[in-house]
Each structure stands twice: as C-alpha cells, then as structure tokens.
Design a protein around this motif. Sequence first.
Motif, PDB file in Angstrom:
ATOM      1  N   ALA A   1       0.194  10.173  -4.316  1.00  0.00           N
ATOM      2  CA  ALA A   1      -0.493   9.294  -5.302  1.00  0.00           C
ATOM      3  C   ALA A   1       0.590   8.065  -5.559  1.00  0.00           C
ATOM      4  O   ALA A   1       0.042   6.981  -5.671  1.00  0.00           O
ATOM      5  CB  ALA A   1      -0.819  10.074  -6.576  1.00  0.00           C
ATOM      6  N   PHE A   2       1.874   8.290  -5.906  1.00  0.00           N
ATOM      7  CA  PHE A   2       3.014   7.537  -6.026  1.00  0.00           C
ATOM      8  C   PHE A   2       3.108   6.759  -4.920  1.00  0.00           C
ATOM      9  O   PHE A   2       3.396   5.346  -5.058  1.00  0.00           O
ATOM     10  CB  PHE A   2       4.182   8.072  -6.555  1.00  0.00           C
ATOM     11  N   SER A   3       3.032   7.257  -3.595  1.00  0.00           N
ATOM     12  CA  SER A   3       2.907   6.137  -2.469  1.00  0.00           C
ATOM     13  C   SER A   3       1.796   5.065  -2.268  1.00  0.00           C
ATOM     14  O   SER A   3       2.277   3.870  -2.187  1.00  0.00           O
ATOM     15  CB  SER A   3       3.063   6.844  -1.279  1.00  0.00           C
ATOM     16  N   LYS A   4       0.721   5.594  -2.793  1.00  0.00           N
ATOM     17  CA  LYS A   4      -0.454   4.559  -3.000  1.00  0.00           C
ATOM     18  C   LYS A   4      -0.190   3.400  -4.151  1.00  0.00           C
ATOM     19  O   LYS A   4      -0.410   2.432  -3.973  1.00  0.00           O
ATOM     20  CB  LYS A   4      -1.555   5.490  -3.195  1.00  0.00           C
ATOM     21  N   ILE A   5       0.248   4.122  -5.232  1.00  0.00           N
ATOM     22  CA  ILE A   5       0.506   3.172  -6.427  1.00  0.00           C
ATOM     23  C   ILE A   5       1.479   2.090  -6.150  1.00  0.00           C
ATOM     24  O   ILE A   5       1.568   1.107  -6.376  1.00  0.00           O
ATOM     25  CB  ILE A   5       1.023   4.065  -7.580  1.00  0.00           C
ATOM     26  N   SER A   6       2.698   2.707  -5.238  1.00  0.00           N
ATOM     27  CA  SER A   6       3.604   1.719  -4.863  1.00  0.00           C
ATOM     28  C   SER A   6       3.220   0.659  -4.044  1.00  0.00           C
ATOM     29  O   SER A   6       3.535  -0.758  -4.220  1.00  0.00           O
ATOM     30  CB  SER A   6       4.832   2.413  -4.564  1.00  0.00           C
ATOM     31  N   SER A   7       2.261   1.078  -3.150  1.00  0.00           N
ATOM     32  CA  SER A   7       1.632  -0.040  -2.244  1.00  0.00           C
ATOM     33  C   SER A   7       0.888  -0.982  -2.950  1.00  0.00           C
ATOM     34  O   SER A   7       0.663  -2.238  -2.461  1.00  0.00           O
ATOM     35  CB  SER A   7       1.014   0.573  -1.000  1.00  0.00           C
ATOM     36  N   ILE A   8       0.120  -0.663  -3.806  1.00  0.00           N
ATOM     37  CA  ILE A   8      -0.718  -1.401  -4.768  1.00  0.00           C
ATOM     38  C   ILE A   8       0.163  -2.375  -5.546  1.00  0.00           C
ATOM     39  O   ILE A   8      -0.236  -3.695  -5.378  1.00  0.00           O
ATOM     40  CB  ILE A   8      -1.604  -0.696  -5.564  1.00  0.00           C
ATOM     41  N   ILE A   9       1.181  -2.000  -6.021  1.00  0.00           N
ATOM     42  CA  ILE A   9       2.040  -2.809  -6.874  1.00  0.00           C
ATOM     43  C   ILE A   9       2.553  -3.798  -5.820  1.00  0.00           C
ATOM     44  O   ILE A   9       2.820  -5.088  -6.459  1.00  0.00           O
ATOM     45  CB  ILE A   9       3.024  -1.810  -7.704  1.00  0.00           C
TER      46      ILE A   9
END
Length: 66
Positions: free
Chosen positions: A51-59
């Motif tokens: 989840a945090f990997s996905k969030i960081s890629s979106i940011i």
Amino acid sequence: NIAADKASNIQIFSVAFAVHDAATKTMLKDCALNTKGQFFDARNSEQFLAAFSKISSIIAELRLSK
C-alpha cells in the motif's frame, strides 16, 4: 473536514492495517474516496508495504507532472 470541503484539492490516502471493525474501514474508505484518494485494506505486513509503495508512486507522479 477535508473530505467535506469539495473545493479542496487535497487527496486522502488511508490504510487500514489489521483493522477488523467494518465501521472503521468504511470511515477510512469514505474519507479517501470522497477526496479522490485511495483506500487500502492491508491485512498483513506484505499488504501494508505494498500500500505504501503504491502511495509513494502516486505521489511521485504528481510531483513529476507539476
């Protein structure tokens, strides 16, 4: 309050980590989706990290585009 402010461009990304209460998950999900953010239901540490990997890629995409 952020989710209620329709003029705001703030996106909320919420992560439920090992949350079993349906009402809590619904609240987190609604907060995220009402701001065009995303909700992640992480049931274990692997899903939490994903989840945090996905969030960081979106940011990162947002920063690169502006």
